[in-house]
Design an enzyme around this catalytic site. Structure first.
Site, mmCIF file in Angstrom:
data_model
loop_
_atom_site.group_PDB
_atom_site.id
_atom_site.type_symbol
_atom_site.label_atom_id
_atom_site.label_comp_id
_atom_site.label_asym_id
_atom_site.label_seq_id
_atom_site.Cartn_x
_atom_site.Cartn_y
_atom_site.Cartn_z
ATOM 1 N N GLU A 13 -7.035 -1.689 -3.427
ATOM 2 C CA GLU A 13 -7.495 -0.309 -3.241
ATOM 3 C C GLU A 13 -7.245 0.525 -4.493
ATOM 4 O O GLU A 13 -6.213 0.388 -5.147
ATOM 5 C CB GLU A 13 -6.725 0.317 -2.065
ATOM 6 C CG GLU A 13 -7.001 1.785 -1.837
ATOM 7 C CD GLU A 13 -6.199 2.346 -0.665
ATOM 8 O OE1 GLU A 13 -6.681 3.296 -0.041
ATOM 9 O OE2 GLU A 13 -5.095 1.836 -0.386
ATOM 10 N N ASP A 25 0.865 -1.182 0.000
ATOM 11 C CA ASP A 25 0.000 0.000 0.000
ATOM 12 C C ASP A 25 0.900 1.229 0.000
ATOM 13 O O ASP A 25 1.583 1.508 0.980
ATOM 14 C CB ASP A 25 -0.870 -0.046 1.270
ATOM 15 C CG ASP A 25 -1.953 1.026 1.287
ATOM 16 O OD1 ASP A 25 -1.889 1.961 0.474
ATOM 17 O OD2 ASP A 25 -2.863 0.922 2.139
ATOM 18 N N GLU A 61 -11.160 0.948 -0.671
ATOM 19 C CA GLU A 61 -10.265 -0.164 -0.322
ATOM 20 C C GLU A 61 -11.033 -1.194 0.484
ATOM 21 O O GLU A 61 -11.910 -0.859 1.273
ATOM 22 C CB GLU A 61 -9.042 0.327 0.462
ATOM 23 C CG GLU A 61 -9.320 1.054 1.748
ATOM 24 C CD GLU A 61 -8.037 1.550 2.410
ATOM 25 O OE1 GLU A 61 -7.045 0.800 2.437
ATOM 26 O OE2 GLU A 61 -8.032 2.690 2.906
ATOM 27 N N ASP A 113 -3.900 7.052 -3.579
ATOM 28 C CA ASP A 113 -3.773 6.027 -2.545
ATOM 29 C C ASP A 113 -4.260 4.724 -3.172
ATOM 30 O O ASP A 113 -5.424 4.595 -3.539
ATOM 31 C CB ASP A 113 -4.647 6.432 -1.353
ATOM 32 C CG ASP A 113 -4.571 5.451 -0.199
ATOM 33 O OD1 ASP A 113 -3.828 4.467 -0.299
ATOM 34 O OD2 ASP A 113 -5.274 5.676 0.816
ATOM 35 N N HIS A 116 -12.045 5.759 2.417
ATOM 36 C CA HIS A 116 -12.138 7.105 2.994
ATOM 37 C C HIS A 116 -12.070 8.168 1.911
ATOM 38 O O HIS A 116 -11.500 7.958 0.846
ATOM 39 C CB HIS A 116 -10.989 7.317 3.987
ATOM 40 C CG HIS A 116 -9.650 6.879 3.463
ATOM 41 N ND1 HIS A 116 -8.797 7.725 2.781
ATOM 42 C CD2 HIS A 116 -9.038 5.661 3.466
ATOM 43 C CE1 HIS A 116 -7.715 7.046 2.417
ATOM 44 N NE2 HIS A 116 -7.833 5.798 2.809
ATOM 45 N N HIS A 158 -7.079 11.162 5.095
ATOM 46 C CA HIS A 158 -8.424 10.799 5.566
ATOM 47 C C HIS A 158 -9.189 12.091 5.780
ATOM 48 O O HIS A 158 -8.984 12.784 6.771
ATOM 49 C CB HIS A 158 -8.356 9.992 6.878
ATOM 50 C CG HIS A 158 -7.841 8.600 6.690
ATOM 51 N ND1 HIS A 158 -8.617 7.483 6.900
ATOM 52 C CD2 HIS A 158 -6.644 8.133 6.287
ATOM 53 C CE1 HIS A 158 -7.889 6.384 6.636
ATOM 54 N NE2 HIS A 158 -6.695 6.759 6.270
#
Length: 339
Positions: free
Chosen positions: A320, A112, A225, A123, A192, A200
């Site tokens: 994700e 990640d 994710e 992300d 998120h 976030h």
């Protein structure tokens, strides 16, 4: 039939297209960050193999990001530490200096990592497993993530996205060493919303049913994710902490310890409100900083993010993507040929 056409005005509206034209520079920044992510993960997939030191894996990946994105202070670079959590560790693990962990054939590794340009963060994560026994576990999370992406959109309710993800995730089972496990959605991990320099940004995208009724809105970025587990499907904090991040909304907090003041200056200059790890402090020449870092955490300026773990002996998989809810469409920013 009405439902099918209720969103059509978005693509036909001149006003919506004009809104997109105004956002072009920002779209281009985040697309460039995504292209770096694709190139780095493609290269990493070609070299990752059992026997690699986790430290070497992370440093290779991070140096490539720095080079391709033309790292430039807070303008462009790594968005957060490389998570390479193994097996029952679901997230937030990266080696601290001196760590000798080696990747094994029977490991399930979540890779990640994030890139950013002008604070626009990509992300994106995938899971690496060498033993084909784990294929159904990886497929469950990949399909669940793609379901979340499909369900997401302007005016979609977060609870509906979570319910759809769980249904797909838990339709899978995996046989590990002769024992069959139903794959569970990890109920206390979420996708998120993402804001500029804020990984976030306030909204959580659940991966189980029963979430909140809040709606997704035009212009928002989301990390969709999912985490599938053969354990309890519930994580708790455990192991040594490596990840830290300055609190986004923190005001002025008086500091009495000189070393803590100095360290805060370093954090502000190098990371701002982006997450960092102890290795990154080592890399820029910080030494003997652990007490100062603890002080910054104790007064609430910096938040520690210890590894999140399911029960020992279980396996957790993750996929994700970052999506952007443009006025006229949904763009999966980080999508590549691989997933």
């Amino acid at each position: 039939m009405l439902l099918l056409f209720s969103n059509l005005w978005r693509t036909t509206s001149e006003e919506k297209r004009e809104l997109e034209r105004l956002q072009k520079p920002m779209y281009n920044s985040v697309r460039r960050a995504a292209e770096v992510h694709r190139q780095v993960r493609k290269y990493m997939r070609s070299i990752i193999k059992p026997g690699m030191l986790m430290m070497e894996l992370c440093e290779t990946l991070e140096n490539m990001v720095r080079k391709l994105i033309k790292e430039n202070g807070l303008q462009a670079g790594i968005a957060f530490p490389t998570g390479c959590s193994l097996n029952w560790v679901a997230a937030h693990w990266t080696p601290n200096s001196g760590d000798k962990t080696v990747l094994q054939y029977d490991d399930v590794m979540k890779l990640d990592f994030g890139t950013h340009i002008d604070g626009h963060i990509v992300d994106c994560a995938f899971t690496v497993a060498f033993n084909p026994m784990f294929d159904p576990l990886l497929q469950a999370t990949k399909d669940a993530t793609n379901t979340g992406i499909k369900e997401a959109g302007i005016d979609a309710r977060l609870c509906d996205v979570g319910a759809a993800i769980q249904e797909v995730m838990e339709s899978y089972e995996v046989e590990i060493n002769g024992k069959v496990f139903q794959v569970k959605s990890v109920r206390n991990l979420n996708g998120h919303s993402i804001g500029p320099y804020q990984i976030h940004a306030g909204k959580s995208v659940p991966i189980v049913k029963g979430g909140e009724q809040t709606k997704m809105e035009e212009g928002e970025f989301y990390a969709i994710e999912t985490f599938g587990s053969t354990g309890k499907g519930f994580v708790r904090e455990d192991l040594e902490c490596s990840h830290y991040m300055k609190n986004f909304d923190v005001g002025h907090v008086p500091l009495r310890v000189a070393k803590a003041k100095q360290l805060l200056g370093t954090i502000n200059n190098n990371f701002g409100t982006l997450a960092f790890c102890r290795r990154y402090l080592d890399r820029i020449g910080e030494t003997k900083y652990l007490m100062a870092l603890k002080n910054l955490c104790d007064v609430g300026i910096v938040q520690p993010y210890p590894p999140l773990c399911d029960v020992r002996g279980s396996y957790v998989s993750q996929f994700e993507h970052t999506i952007l809810l443009r006025p006229t469409c949904k763009e999966v920013i980080s999508r590549g040929d691989d997933y």
